[in-house]
Motif scaffolding. Structure first.
Motif, short mmCIF file in Angstrom:
data_model
loop_
_atom_site.label_atom_id
_atom_site.label_comp_id
_atom_site.label_asym_id
_atom_site.label_seq_id
_atom_site.Cartn_x
_atom_site.Cartn_y
_atom_site.Cartn_z
N ARG A 109 0.85 -1.19 0.00
CA ARG A 109 0.00 0.00 0.00
C ARG A 109 0.89 1.25 0.00
O ARG A 109 1.84 1.36 0.77
CB ARG A 109 -0.88 -0.01 1.24
CG ARG A 109 -1.71 1.25 1.47
CD ARG A 109 -0.97 2.29 2.30
NE ARG A 109 -1.73 3.55 2.31
CZ ARG A 109 -1.29 4.68 2.83
NH1 ARG A 109 -0.09 4.75 3.37
NH2 ARG A 109 -2.03 5.77 2.80
N THR B 6 1.10 5.80 -1.01
CA THR B 6 0.59 7.06 -1.54
C THR B 6 1.71 7.53 -2.47
O THR B 6 2.74 6.86 -2.56
CB THR B 6 0.37 8.11 -0.42
OG1 THR B 6 1.65 8.47 0.13
CG2 THR B 6 -0.56 7.62 0.66
N TYR C 119 5.66 7.14 -1.57
CA TYR C 119 6.46 5.91 -1.64
C TYR C 119 6.49 5.28 -3.02
O TYR C 119 7.23 4.33 -3.25
CB TYR C 119 5.89 4.84 -0.69
CG TYR C 119 5.31 5.35 0.60
CD1 TYR C 119 6.12 5.45 1.73
CD2 TYR C 119 3.96 5.71 0.70
CE1 TYR C 119 5.59 5.91 2.93
CE2 TYR C 119 3.43 6.17 1.90
CZ TYR C 119 4.24 6.26 3.01
OH TYR C 119 3.73 6.72 4.18
N TRP D 31 4.32 3.99 5.82
CA TRP D 31 3.77 4.91 6.82
C TRP D 31 4.95 5.44 7.64
O TRP D 31 5.97 4.76 7.72
CB TRP D 31 2.76 4.19 7.74
CG TRP D 31 1.97 5.15 8.60
CD1 TRP D 31 2.16 5.43 9.93
CD2 TRP D 31 0.86 5.96 8.20
NE1 TRP D 31 1.26 6.37 10.37
CE2 TRP D 31 0.45 6.72 9.33
CE3 TRP D 31 0.18 6.14 7.00
CZ2 TRP D 31 -0.61 7.63 9.27
CZ3 TRP D 31 -0.87 7.05 6.95
CH2 TRP D 31 -1.27 7.78 8.08
O1 173 Z 1 1.19 7.08 3.99
C1 173 Z 1 0.52 8.11 3.83
O2 173 Z 1 -0.71 8.11 3.81
C2 173 Z 1 1.24 9.39 3.67
O3 173 Z 1 1.59 9.76 2.57
C3 173 Z 1 1.56 10.16 4.90
C4 173 Z 1 2.22 11.39 4.78
C5 173 Z 1 2.52 12.10 5.94
C6 173 Z 1 2.19 11.60 7.19
C7 173 Z 1 1.55 10.38 7.29
C8 173 Z 1 1.24 9.64 6.14
#
Ligand code: 173
Length: 304
Positions: free
Chosen positions: A144, A146, A149, A182
C-alpha cells in the motif's frame, strides 16, 4: 453566495467572511480526528479559538469521515473549505510538486493556497510488512502506497496499491496488500499493529504534514486575523521537531512491545535501500514536474 457543499455525511456551510468583524473559517483534516497527524492541527484550532474571540474562529468540520483525504486539496483550492491539514502526498492531483514540499510560491500559483505551517518534521517513513524480506527486493509483494512511496517501492520491484489511510486496516486484513508505507509514528491510531509483523529499517525521507489556507480567504482577512493564524502556526511549527523526536522514540518502543520485529537492512543492503529511495524519489519528482523538478533537487538534495 456559494452553495452548500455536501460530502460524505457532512454538509459544509459556506464561510462568513466579513473583514472587520469576527470571521469563522471552515477547516478539514486529511487525517483521522484525534490521531497523530491531526493532533497538532487540533491544538492549533483550540489556540486560535481561545485567542481569537471577536477576531476569528475556526469551525472544525473534521477528518476523512467528512471528506476523503485525496479530495481535500481540491476543496481547499476551490474555497469549499478555508483551512486544511494535509500532506503533499494527498494533493498531488492539484499540485504534483507538493510531493517534494516547501514551494511557497507554487502554493499560491497552483493551489491558490498559503502554506501556513509545517507541524511534522524529523519523522521518517518506513516500510511495514507481513512477509519477511532478507534484502532490499520487494519483487512479488503488494504494498500500500501514496505518492510519497510510489517510485521507491516500485524501483525495488513491488506491486503498489494506493489507498487512503482509512483503508489500510481492511487491505491488510483481507490480504489485498502484504505491507504498507507509513511514518514511524501513528500505526497504533487505526489499529494497524494488529496486522503488522515487521518494520523495515532504516527509515527514509521525512514526513510533512502542514496547515494550508485558501488564498482568496487569506486575502480577505484583516491584519489582526492573519496575525492570529500566523502566530498559532509558528507555535505549531516551532514545536514540530521536539514533539516528533519524542513521538518517534515512543512509537518505536511501542512497536517492539507489540511484537513487531525489525528487519534491519545494513551495510551494502542498507546503502542500496537508502540510495534507491532518493534516486527513485527524485526521478519521480522530475518526471511529474519537468518544469520545477530539477530545480527542486538542486535546492533540496544536499540534505540527503
Ligand atoms: O502514507 C501516507 O498516507 C502518507 O503519505 C503520509 C504522509 C505524511 C504523514 C503520514 C502519512
Amino acid at each position: 453566495m456559494r452553495s452548500t457543499f455536501i460530502t460524505g455525511a457532512v454538509a459544509i456551510a459556506p464561510a462568513t467572511v466579513a473583514s472587520a468583524q469576527e470571521v469563522t473559517l471552515r477547516a478539514l483534516s486529511a487525517f483521522a480526528e484525534k490521531t497523530t497527524y491531526s493532533r497538532v492541527f487540533e491544538l492549533f484550532i483550540e489556540r486560535v479559538n481561545r485567542d481569537g474571540k471577536g477576531v476569528l474562529q475556526i469551525n472544525y468540520i473534521g477528518g476523512p469521515k467528512a471528506m476523503p483525504p485525496f479530495e481535500v486539496g481540491n476543496a481547499l483550492k476551490s474555497g469549499v473549505v478555508d483551512l486544511a491539514n494535509s500532506t503533499g502526498a494527498f494533493y498531488t492531483n492539484v499540485m504534483p510538486e507538493a510531493d517534494s514540499w516547501k514551494l511557497t510560491d507554487l502554493y499560491a500559483e497552483k493551489m491558490n493556497a498559503i502554506f501556513l505551517a509545517r507541524h511534522v518534521d524529523g519523522n521518517p517513513f518506513h516500510l511495514y510488512l507481513n512477509k519477511p524480506i532478507s534484502s532490499p527486493d520487494l519483487t512479488g509483494l503488494k504494498i500500500r502506497i501514496t505518492p510519497v512511496y510510489r517510485d521507491f517501492f516500485q524501483a525495488l520491484g513491488a506491486t503498489v496499491v494506493q489507498t487512503a489511510p482509512g483503508e489500510v486496516y481492511t487491505a491488510l486484513e483481507r490480504g489485498v496488500v502484504d505491507g504498507y508505507g507509513w511514518p514511524i509514528t501513528g500505526i497504533f491510531d487505526l489499529g494497524w499493529h494488529e496486522k503488522t509483523k515487521y518494520r523495515v529499517d532504516p527509515g527514509f525521507y521525512t514526513a510533512e504534514v502542514s496547515i494550508l489556507v485558501n488564498k482568496s480567504t487569506w486575502d480577505r482577512l484583516t491584519d489582526a486575523q492573519r496575525d492570529l493564524l500566523r502566530k498559532a502556526g509558528e507555535q505549531a511549527e516551532g514545536a514540530a521537531v521536539t514533539i516528533f523526536a519524542e513521538e518517534n522514540a515512543k512509537d518505536t518502543k511501542r512497536q517492539a512491545d507489540a511484537g513487531i520485529q525489525t528487519i534491519k537492512l545494513e551495510g551494502a543492503d542498507g546503502k542500496l535501500y537508502h540510495d534507491k529511495a532518493y534516486e527513485a524519489g527524485w526521478a519521480g519528482v522530475i518526471r511529474q514536474s519537468p518544469q520545477h523538478g530539477a530545480k527542486l533537487k538542486e535546492f533540496f538534495a544536499k540534505a540527503n
